[in-house]
Motif scaffolding. Structure first.
Motif, PDB file in Angstrom:
ATOM      1  N   VAL A 166      13.215  22.092 -33.167  1.00 41.83           N
ATOM      2  CA  VAL A 166      12.580  23.405 -33.109  1.00 41.83           C
ATOM      3  C   VAL A 166      11.624  23.559 -34.278  1.00 41.83           C
ATOM      4  O   VAL A 166      10.498  24.039 -34.142  1.00 41.83           O
ATOM      5  N   GLY A 167      12.076  23.159 -35.468  1.00 45.41           N
ATOM      6  CA  GLY A 167      11.271  23.285 -36.683  1.00 45.41           C
ATOM      7  C   GLY A 167      12.160  23.105 -37.899  1.00 45.41           C
ATOM      8  O   GLY A 167      13.178  22.401 -37.833  1.00 45.41           O
ATOM      9  N   GLN A 168      11.800  23.782 -38.978  1.00 44.97           N
ATOM     10  CA  GLN A 168      12.633  23.708 -40.170  1.00 44.97           C
ATOM     11  C   GLN A 168      12.635  25.049 -40.890  1.00 44.97           C
ATOM     12  O   GLN A 168      11.700  25.852 -40.768  1.00 44.97           O
ATOM     13  N   VAL A 169      13.717  25.296 -41.620  1.00 44.42           N
ATOM     14  CA  VAL A 169      13.869  26.538 -42.370  1.00 44.42           C
ATOM     15  C   VAL A 169      12.861  26.548 -43.516  1.00 44.42           C
ATOM     16  O   VAL A 169      12.725  25.563 -44.250  1.00 44.42           O
ATOM     17  N   VAL A 170      12.179  27.674 -43.694  1.00 43.80           N
ATOM     18  CA  VAL A 170      11.190  27.785 -44.780  1.00 43.80           C
ATOM     19  C   VAL A 170      11.503  28.925 -45.745  1.00 43.80           C
ATOM     20  O   VAL A 170      10.987  28.941 -46.866  1.00 43.80           O
ATOM     21  N   LYS A 178      14.031  32.309 -42.000  1.00 41.37           N
ATOM     22  CA  LYS A 178      12.769  32.164 -41.280  1.00 41.37           C
ATOM     23  C   LYS A 178      12.557  30.684 -40.986  1.00 41.37           C
ATOM     24  O   LYS A 178      12.724  29.833 -41.848  1.00 41.37           O
ATOM     25  N   VAL A 179      12.187  30.407 -39.728  1.00 40.60           N
ATOM     26  CA  VAL A 179      12.024  29.019 -39.271  1.00 40.60           C
ATOM     27  C   VAL A 179      10.570  28.779 -38.895  1.00 40.60           C
ATOM     28  O   VAL A 179       9.985  29.536 -38.095  1.00 40.60           O
ATOM     29  N   LEU A 180       9.983  27.711 -39.461  1.00 40.32           N
ATOM     30  CA  LEU A 180       8.632  27.282 -39.099  1.00 40.32           C
ATOM     31  C   LEU A 180       8.730  26.389 -37.870  1.00 40.32           C
ATOM     32  O   LEU A 180       9.447  25.391 -37.871  1.00 40.32           O
ATOM     33  N   LEU A 181       8.008  26.750 -36.813  1.00 34.92           N
ATOM     34  CA  LEU A 181       8.117  26.024 -35.554  1.00 34.92           C
ATOM     35  C   LEU A 181       7.313  24.728 -35.570  1.00 34.92           C
ATOM     36  O   LEU A 181       6.331  24.578 -36.297  1.00 34.92           O
ATOM     37  N   LEU A 182       7.735  23.840 -34.715  1.00 33.26           N
ATOM     38  CA  LEU A 182       7.093  22.544 -34.545  1.00 33.26           C
ATOM     39  C   LEU A 182       5.611  22.668 -34.199  1.00 33.26           C
ATOM     40  O   LEU A 182       4.800  21.797 -34.533  1.00 33.26           O
ATOM     41  N   THR A 183       5.242  23.739 -33.517  1.00 33.42           N
ATOM     42  CA  THR A 183       3.872  23.915 -33.038  1.00 33.42           C
ATOM     43  C   THR A 183       2.940  24.547 -34.059  1.00 33.42           C
ATOM     44  O   THR A 183       1.731  24.623 -33.814  1.00 33.42           O
ATOM     45  N   ASP A 184       3.470  25.007 -35.185  1.00 32.43           N
ATOM     46  CA  ASP A 184       2.620  25.647 -36.188  1.00 32.43           C
ATOM     47  C   ASP A 184       1.697  24.608 -36.843  1.00 32.43           C
ATOM     48  O   ASP A 184       2.130  23.489 -37.151  1.00 32.43           O
ATOM     49  N   PRO A 185       0.417  24.941 -37.072  1.00 30.23           N
ATOM     50  CA  PRO A 185      -0.517  23.979 -37.671  1.00 30.23           C
ATOM     51  C   PRO A 185      -0.105  23.474 -39.047  1.00 30.23           C
ATOM     52  O   PRO A 185      -0.565  22.407 -39.464  1.00 30.23           O
ATOM     53  N   SER A 186       0.759  24.203 -39.739  1.00 29.19           N
ATOM     54  CA  SER A 186       1.200  23.746 -41.063  1.00 29.19           C
ATOM     55  C   SER A 186       2.431  22.851 -40.996  1.00 29.19           C
ATOM     56  O   SER A 186       2.924  22.392 -42.030  1.00 29.19           O
ATOM     57  N   ALA A 188       4.451  19.356 -40.052  1.00 31.38           N
ATOM     58  CA  ALA A 188       4.212  17.917 -39.846  1.00 31.38           C
ATOM     59  C   ALA A 188       5.522  17.175 -40.016  1.00 31.38           C
ATOM     60  O   ALA A 188       6.358  17.548 -40.851  1.00 31.38           O
ATOM     61  N   VAL A 189       5.710  16.105 -39.224  1.00 27.22           N
ATOM     62  CA  VAL A 189       6.933  15.312 -39.289  1.00 27.22           C
ATOM     63  C   VAL A 189       6.593  13.862 -38.943  1.00 27.22           C
ATOM     64  O   VAL A 189       5.783  13.589 -38.051  1.00 27.22           O
ATOM     65  N   ASP A 190       7.210  12.934 -39.645  1.00 28.14           N
ATOM     66  CA  ASP A 190       7.031  11.510 -39.368  1.00 28.14           C
ATOM     67  C   ASP A 190       7.699  11.183 -38.034  1.00 28.14           C
ATOM     68  O   ASP A 190       8.853  11.549 -37.814  1.00 28.14           O
ATOM     69  N   ALA A 191       6.952  10.480 -37.141  1.00 30.83           N
ATOM     70  CA  ALA A 191       7.435  10.304 -35.776  1.00 30.83           C
ATOM     71  C   ALA A 191       7.256   8.877 -35.286  1.00 30.83           C
ATOM     72  O   ALA A 191       6.478   8.089 -35.832  1.00 30.83           O
ATOM     73  N   LEU A 192       7.992   8.578 -34.179  1.00 28.39           N
ATOM     74  CA  LEU A 192       7.928   7.278 -33.516  1.00 28.39           C
ATOM     75  C   LEU A 192       7.770   7.470 -32.019  1.00 28.39           C
ATOM     76  O   LEU A 192       8.304   8.437 -31.446  1.00 28.39           O
ATOM     77  N   LYS A 207      -0.332  27.055 -29.654  1.00 29.31           N
ATOM     78  CA  LYS A 207      -0.354  27.114 -28.191  1.00 29.31           C
ATOM     79  C   LYS A 207       0.591  26.092 -27.554  1.00 29.31           C
ATOM     80  O   LYS A 207       0.292  25.485 -26.538  1.00 29.31           O
ATOM     81  N   GLU A 208       1.725  25.869 -28.205  1.00 25.14           N
ATOM     82  CA  GLU A 208       2.793  25.008 -27.674  1.00 25.14           C
ATOM     83  C   GLU A 208       2.336  23.570 -27.458  1.00 25.14           C
ATOM     84  O   GLU A 208       2.733  22.910 -26.489  1.00 25.14           O
ATOM     85  N   LEU A 209       1.500  23.089 -28.348  1.00 19.07           N
ATOM     86  CA  LEU A 209       1.066  21.690 -28.312  1.00 19.07           C
ATOM     87  C   LEU A 209       1.128  21.091 -29.706  1.00 19.07           C
ATOM     88  O   LEU A 209       1.010  21.807 -30.713  1.00 19.07           O
ATOM     89  N   CYS A 210       1.323  19.757 -29.755  1.00 16.77           N
ATOM     90  CA  CYS A 210       1.304  19.023 -31.026  1.00 16.77           C
ATOM     91  C   CYS A 210       0.358  17.827 -30.877  1.00 16.77           C
ATOM     92  O   CYS A 210      -0.008  17.430 -29.763  1.00 16.77           O
TER      93      CYS A 210
END
Length: 283
Positions: A166-170, A178-186, A188-192, A207-210
């Motif tokens: 979903v995101g991470q606690v900020v 308060k949780v920062l969502l995965l879709t927020d422009p700020s 970022a997460v290392d991915a595979l 807009k629900e995209l990454c």
């Protein structure tokens, strides 16, 4: 001629007198026998009967009208009680349905928690959502009192199977976070790329995209590939589901790399409960 007028008056007076006596005789003659009506009584009843009948029928109609009115008032009161009872039962049914659906969602979260070991994840309810999709924040009802701290990962159930990010606690207060969502422009997460193990950096685009960035133009990436956390950023455990590839830009749009659009695995519009990971890692 002068004598005709007094004689005429005398005649008229005598006629009226005899007529009155005749009426009295006819009336009082009926007193002789109770089983029979005298001629006078028959004459009187014949004239007064219709009037009495109309009066009696009028009284009967008024009584029936009043009885119907009282009946309708009672029916309306009974209907109002029934309407109130139906409204109460509908409210109870709605609460029962809501409890049932919440139970189903929590069961799904339990499945997610079973794939984790370490400290038990904390279940939290979403109590605040942004009005616009560009606002990538939500508020949950757990905070410092439940050992929630900044940078802790937040997960939810997904139909794909693994736990979805979903995101991470900020920011944290005693009872809220308060949780920062995965879709927020700020964000970022290392991915595979789960299938080919190609690595990149997943960024929120609103807009629900990454966007999966810094992926080589020659990398083996296909549409519908699942994207998971790499575990190399020190925040998110390895193997958490981020989303799936929905679009791959052709060619080299950014030097040696090509951006890839990723749709998050979590449906943020239907998000009601989440799991906050304290210190966990996947099996």
């Amino acid at each position: 001629m002068p004598f005709k007028t007094p004689r005429k008056k005398i005649f008229l007076n005598l006629l009226l007198l005899f007529s009155g006596l005749a009426v009295l005789v006819l009336i009082y003659a009926g007193l002789k026998g109770p089983s029979r009506l005298s001629l006078g009584e028959r004459i009187v009843l014949k004239g007064a009967g219709p009037v009495s009948k109309s009066a009696a029928l009028g009284g009967l109609g008024l009584r029936k009208f009043w009885q119907k009115y009282l009946f309708l008032v009672g029916v309306e009161e009974e209907n109002e009680k029934l309407r109130q009872k139906v409204s109460y039962l509908e409210a109870e049914l709605a609460r029962a349905k809501e409890a049932f659906y919440e139970n189903q969602r929590l069961r799904k979260l339990l499945r997610v928690a079973r794939d984790l070991h370490g400290q038990t994840p904390v279940v939290a309810h979403v109590v605040g959502k942004p009005l616009g999709s560009w606002q990538g924040l939500i508020l949950i009802d757990k905070g410092l009192d439940d050992n929630i701290l900044p940078e802790m990962p937040v997960l939810a159930y997904t139909p794909y199977g693994p736990a979805g990010v979903v995101g991470q606690v900020v920011a944290v207060e005693r009872r809220y976070a308060k949780v920062l969502l995965l879709t927020d422009p700020s964000f970022a997460v290392d991915a595979l790329v789960q299938r080919s193990r190609e690595r990149g950096l997943l960024r929120g685009q609103g807009k629900e995209l990454c966007l999966l960035d810094y992926v080589s133009a020659e990398a083996d990436v296909r549409e519908n590939d699942l994207i998971v956390t790499s575990g190399l950023d020190g925040i998110f455990p390895k193997g958490l589901l981020l989303g799936r590839v929905v679009k791959i830009y052709p060619g080299r749009t950014r030097g040696l790399f090509r951006p890839i659009e990723v749709k998050p695995a979590v449906d943020f519009q239907k998000l009601e409960e989440v799991l906050v990971l304290l210190r966990v890692r996947l099996k």
